[in-house]
Motif scaffolding. Sequence first.
Motif, PDB file in Angstrom:
ATOM      1  N   GLY A 211       0.806  -1.218   0.000  1.00 16.08           N
ATOM      2  CA  GLY A 211       0.000   0.000   0.000  1.00 16.08           C
ATOM      3  C   GLY A 211       0.841   1.271   0.000  1.00 16.08           C
ATOM      4  O   GLY A 211       2.031   1.270  -0.300  1.00 16.08           O
ATOM      5  N   CYS A 212       0.192   2.375   0.370  1.00 10.84           N
ATOM      6  CA  CYS A 212       0.895   3.658   0.436  1.00 10.84           C
ATOM      7  C   CYS A 212       1.915   3.670   1.568  1.00 10.84           C
ATOM      8  O   CYS A 212       2.943   4.347   1.475  1.00 10.84           O
ATOM      9  CB  CYS A 212      -0.104   4.798   0.656  1.00 10.84           C
ATOM     10  N   ILE A 213       1.648   2.937   2.651  1.00 12.15           N
ATOM     11  CA  ILE A 213       2.563   2.960   3.790  1.00 12.15           C
ATOM     12  C   ILE A 213       3.941   2.452   3.379  1.00 12.15           C
ATOM     13  O   ILE A 213       4.967   3.025   3.759  1.00 12.15           O
ATOM     14  CB  ILE A 213       1.976   2.158   4.962  1.00 12.15           C
ATOM     15  N   ALA A 214       4.000   1.394   2.589  1.00 12.01           N
ATOM     16  CA  ALA A 214       5.284   0.841   2.157  1.00 12.01           C
ATOM     17  C   ALA A 214       5.793   1.467   0.863  1.00 12.01           C
ATOM     18  O   ALA A 214       7.003   1.525   0.641  1.00 12.01           O
ATOM     19  CB  ALA A 214       5.184  -0.666   1.979  1.00 12.01           C
ATOM     20  N   ASN A 215       4.895   1.930  -0.004  1.00 10.48           N
ATOM     21  CA  ASN A 215       5.306   2.465  -1.307  1.00 10.48           C
ATOM     22  C   ASN A 215       5.442   3.974  -1.333  1.00 10.48           C
ATOM     23  O   ASN A 215       6.016   4.522  -2.272  1.00 10.48           O
ATOM     24  CB  ASN A 215       4.294   2.041  -2.380  1.00 10.48           C
ATOM     25  N   GLY A 216       4.903   4.649  -0.324  1.00  8.84           N
ATOM     26  CA  GLY A 216       4.865   6.102  -0.364  1.00  8.84           C
ATOM     27  C   GLY A 216       3.691   6.575  -1.202  1.00  8.84           C
ATOM     28  O   GLY A 216       2.987   5.785  -1.826  1.00  8.84           O
ATOM     29  N   GLU A 217       3.492   7.888  -1.215  1.00  4.85           N
ATOM     30  CA  GLU A 217       2.343   8.473  -1.919  1.00  4.85           C
ATOM     31  C   GLU A 217       2.808   9.475  -2.966  1.00  4.85           C
ATOM     32  O   GLU A 217       2.850  10.670  -2.730  1.00  4.85           O
ATOM     33  CB  GLU A 217       1.419   9.147  -0.900  1.00  4.85           C
ATOM     34  N   PRO A 218       3.222   8.997  -4.154  1.00  4.53           N
ATOM     35  CA  PRO A 218       3.344   9.915  -5.281  1.00  4.53           C
ATOM     36  C   PRO A 218       1.940  10.113  -5.850  1.00  4.53           C
ATOM     37  O   PRO A 218       1.357   9.200  -6.443  1.00  4.53           O
ATOM     38  CB  PRO A 218       4.264   9.169  -6.259  1.00  4.53           C
ATOM     39  N   ILE A 219       1.374  11.269  -5.635  1.00  3.27           N
ATOM     40  CA  ILE A 219      -0.068  11.464  -5.805  1.00  3.27           C
ATOM     41  C   ILE A 219      -0.571  10.982  -7.162  1.00  3.27           C
ATOM     42  O   ILE A 219      -1.577  10.281  -7.250  1.00  3.27           O
ATOM     43  CB  ILE A 219      -0.425  12.949  -5.561  1.00  3.27           C
ATOM     44  N   GLY A 220       0.093  11.354  -8.238  1.00  2.00           N
ATOM     45  CA  GLY A 220      -0.406  10.984  -9.559  1.00  2.00           C
ATOM     46  C   GLY A 220      -0.376   9.501  -9.838  1.00  2.00           C
ATOM     47  O   GLY A 220      -1.150   8.991 -10.649  1.00  2.00           O
ATOM     48  N   ALA A 221       0.518   8.780  -9.166  1.00  3.37           N
ATOM     49  CA  ALA A 221       0.752   7.369  -9.499  1.00  3.37           C
ATOM     50  C   ALA A 221      -0.030   6.379  -8.645  1.00  3.37           C
ATOM     51  O   ALA A 221      -0.209   5.226  -9.041  1.00  3.37           O
ATOM     52  CB  ALA A 221       2.247   7.055  -9.379  1.00  3.37           C
ATOM     53  N   SER A 222      -0.478   6.781  -7.458  1.00  9.17           N
ATOM     54  CA  SER A 222      -0.983   5.809  -6.481  1.00  9.17           C
ATOM     55  C   SER A 222      -2.168   4.990  -6.981  1.00  9.17           C
ATOM     56  O   SER A 222      -2.217   3.769  -6.788  1.00  9.17           O
ATOM     57  CB  SER A 222      -1.354   6.515  -5.173  1.00  9.17           C
ATOM     58  N   GLY A 223      -3.147   5.641  -7.597  1.00  9.71           N
ATOM     59  CA  GLY A 223      -4.322   4.905  -8.051  1.00  9.71           C
ATOM     60  C   GLY A 223      -3.986   3.858  -9.091  1.00  9.71           C
ATOM     61  O   GLY A 223      -4.542   2.750  -9.075  1.00  9.71           O
ATOM     62  N   LEU A 224      -3.061   4.166  -9.995  1.00  5.62           N
ATOM     63  CA  LEU A 224      -2.683   3.202 -11.028  1.00  5.62           C
ATOM     64  C   LEU A 224      -1.740   2.137 -10.485  1.00  5.62           C
ATOM     65  O   LEU A 224      -1.731   1.010 -10.984  1.00  5.62           O
ATOM     66  CB  LEU A 224      -2.065   3.928 -12.221  1.00  5.62           C
ATOM     67  N   ARG A 225      -0.957   2.473  -9.444  1.00  2.94           N
ATOM     68  CA  ARG A 225      -0.172   1.430  -8.770  1.00  2.94           C
ATOM     69  C   ARG A 225      -1.103   0.363  -8.199  1.00  2.94           C
ATOM     70  O   ARG A 225      -0.833  -0.834  -8.295  1.00  2.94           O
ATOM     71  CB  ARG A 225       0.668   2.026  -7.637  1.00  2.94           C
ATOM     72  N   GLN A 226      -2.201   0.792  -7.623  1.00  4.08           N
ATOM     73  CA  GLN A 226      -3.179  -0.155  -7.083  1.00  4.08           C
ATOM     74  C   GLN A 226      -3.698  -1.086  -8.179  1.00  4.08           C
ATOM     75  O   GLN A 226      -3.797  -2.301  -7.983  1.00  4.08           O
ATOM     76  CB  GLN A 226      -4.353   0.601  -6.465  1.00  4.08           C
ATOM     77  N   VAL A 227      -4.049  -0.511  -9.329  1.00  2.00           N
ATOM     78  CA  VAL A 227      -4.569  -1.317 -10.434  1.00  2.00           C
ATOM     79  C   VAL A 227      -3.496  -2.289 -10.919  1.00  2.00           C
ATOM     80  O   VAL A 227      -3.788  -3.461 -11.201  1.00  2.00           O
ATOM     81  CB  VAL A 227      -5.055  -0.404 -11.581  1.00  2.00           C
ATOM     82  N   HIS A 228      -2.252  -1.822 -11.008  1.00  2.00           N
ATOM     83  CA  HIS A 228      -1.155  -2.697 -11.413  1.00  2.00           C
ATOM     84  C   HIS A 228      -1.054  -3.902 -10.487  1.00  2.00           C
ATOM     85  O   HIS A 228      -0.876  -5.045 -10.942  1.00  2.00           O
ATOM     86  CB  HIS A 228       0.157  -1.909 -11.404  1.00  2.00           C
ATOM     87  N   GLU A 229      -1.192  -3.679  -9.182  1.00  2.00           N
ATOM     88  CA  GLU A 229      -1.074  -4.793  -8.235  1.00  2.00           C
ATOM     89  C   GLU A 229      -2.212  -5.795  -8.400  1.00  2.00           C
ATOM     90  O   GLU A 229      -1.978  -7.009  -8.360  1.00  2.00           O
ATOM     91  CB  GLU A 229      -1.052  -4.266  -6.795  1.00  2.00           C
ATOM     92  N   ILE A 230      -3.424  -5.316  -8.618  1.00  2.00           N
ATOM     93  CA  ILE A 230      -4.549  -6.245  -8.808  1.00  2.00           C
ATOM     94  C   ILE A 230      -4.380  -7.024 -10.105  1.00  2.00           C
ATOM     95  O   ILE A 230      -4.635  -8.243 -10.156  1.00  2.00           O
ATOM     96  CB  ILE A 230      -5.892  -5.500  -8.778  1.00  2.00           C
ATOM     97  N   VAL A 231      -3.932  -6.381 -11.171  1.00  2.00           N
ATOM     98  CA  VAL A 231      -3.665  -7.083 -12.424  1.00  2.00           C
ATOM     99  C   VAL A 231      -2.631  -8.188 -12.186  1.00  2.00           C
ATOM    100  O   VAL A 231      -2.794  -9.333 -12.634  1.00  2.00           O
ATOM    101  CB  VAL A 231      -3.173  -6.100 -13.507  1.00  2.00           C
ATOM    102  N   THR A 232      -1.576  -7.855 -11.461  1.00  2.00           N
ATOM    103  CA  THR A 232      -0.517  -8.823 -11.166  1.00  2.00           C
ATOM    104  C   THR A 232      -1.060 -10.000 -10.367  1.00  2.00           C
ATOM    105  O   THR A 232      -0.735 -11.167 -10.649  1.00  2.00           O
ATOM    106  CB  THR A 232       0.623  -8.133 -10.397  1.00  2.00           C
ATOM    107  N   GLN A 233      -1.906  -9.720  -9.388  1.00  2.00           N
ATOM    108  CA  GLN A 233      -2.488 -10.782  -8.562  1.00  2.00           C
ATOM    109  C   GLN A 233      -3.441 -11.667  -9.373  1.00  2.00           C
ATOM    110  O   GLN A 233      -3.395 -12.903  -9.272  1.00  2.00           O
ATOM    111  CB  GLN A 233      -3.234 -10.175  -7.369  1.00  2.00           C
ATOM    112  N   LEU A 234      -4.281 -11.068 -10.196  1.00  2.00           N
ATOM    113  CA  LEU A 234      -5.247 -11.853 -10.969  1.00  2.00           C
ATOM    114  C   LEU A 234      -4.566 -12.700 -12.037  1.00  2.00           C
ATOM    115  O   LEU A 234      -5.080 -13.752 -12.427  1.00  2.00           O
ATOM    116  CB  LEU A 234      -6.292 -10.934 -11.608  1.00  2.00           C
TER     117      LEU A 234
END
Length: 382
Positions: free
Chosen positions: A325-348
């Motif tokens: 999450g943001c706690i371990a990855n930090g919060e680059p504001i523009g990137a955070s929402g798409l980082r989340q999507v990247h992780e779900i794609v990777t998991q699925l």
Amino acid sequence: MSNVSIIGAGLSKFGRQNGVTGREMAVTAIHAALADAQLEWPDIQVAFGGSDGAGLADTLVADLGLTGIPFTNVKNGCATGGSALVSAVNAIRSGQAEVALAVGFDKHPRGAFDPRPEDWGLDLGYGEAGLMVTTQFFGIKIARYMREYGITDATLGRVAAKAYRNGSLNPNAWRRDPISEEEILSADMVNDPLTRLMFCSPGEGGAAIIVASEAAARKAGLRPVQLLSVAARTRKFGSFEVFSPAVQGHGRPSSVSADAAAAAFAMAGVTPDQIDVAQLQDTESGAEVMHLAECGFCKDGEQEDLIASGATEIGGQLPVNTDGGCIANGEPIGASGLRQVHEIVTQLRGEAGDRQVPGSPKLGFTHVYGAPGISACTVLGV
């Protein structure tokens, strides 16, 4: 509306990267997404992207290639990446393009965010009173919630410790050293009840997602992840939000996260109990606690037992923030929402390595929240 699939996902490293600009991180993420989709930059027909303070996304064409495509800048706070994805999906559904890109990136300076009240439609007195300090809002909101629903400090510590454990399994994460609950709870207090190690930090990174029409996804011959829904919402009257921390009207404050999540689930035709893996905004550990209920995964107050049982761990009933999450990855504001999507794609896709959720997850959910009360959510499936 036509089906839209994610055919490419890419990240840069997250965290402090001396000598690397935010734009360079965005280009790295885009090239990774193109390689994932087995495409070249000229194959992208339309693009949307943005950052909070690292430059204009449309100027990335100078580094990617001057192909003449429409490239629209998006700036929507923490929902910048999610809003760029909404725009890319709408471009596919409208027939404007068959293949579209969403990108988000940022490179924030060290220290806390320093927003100006006039940029948020607020009087200067609001800032002079110290209310532009976002950590105060997060402390106020979770303190009220804890009193109301019996959440303890131990639960806040467990959420943060999980984030650091998961981050240690993520090669792109900023903070990759596990930290114990005891150390988290005994760290310097920032805004009661939140200690320094319960917060994310303004950070650096880029993320990119390529979406395609059903026909283009079939032609690509890859393993697409279907984007079942994407929804963005702004706050309603009575919400309790960053830069408006007051309870207005009567009854329980409204929640923009609840509105966005409900819209995403309704569009996808699924319910929260069907989700196999989730990404929830965790600007600090209290946010993850509250967002579990706001997004419909439990009732208010149930988080205490849910988290203690291990349900939100990688091997649990509902793994949450498997990449740290943001706690371990930090919060680059523009990137955070798409980082989340990247992780779900990777998991699925079953490609998450040591942090892979067991049992071949089929449905994933992402949720991002930010000032002054905006949220974007997605539901993804295979």
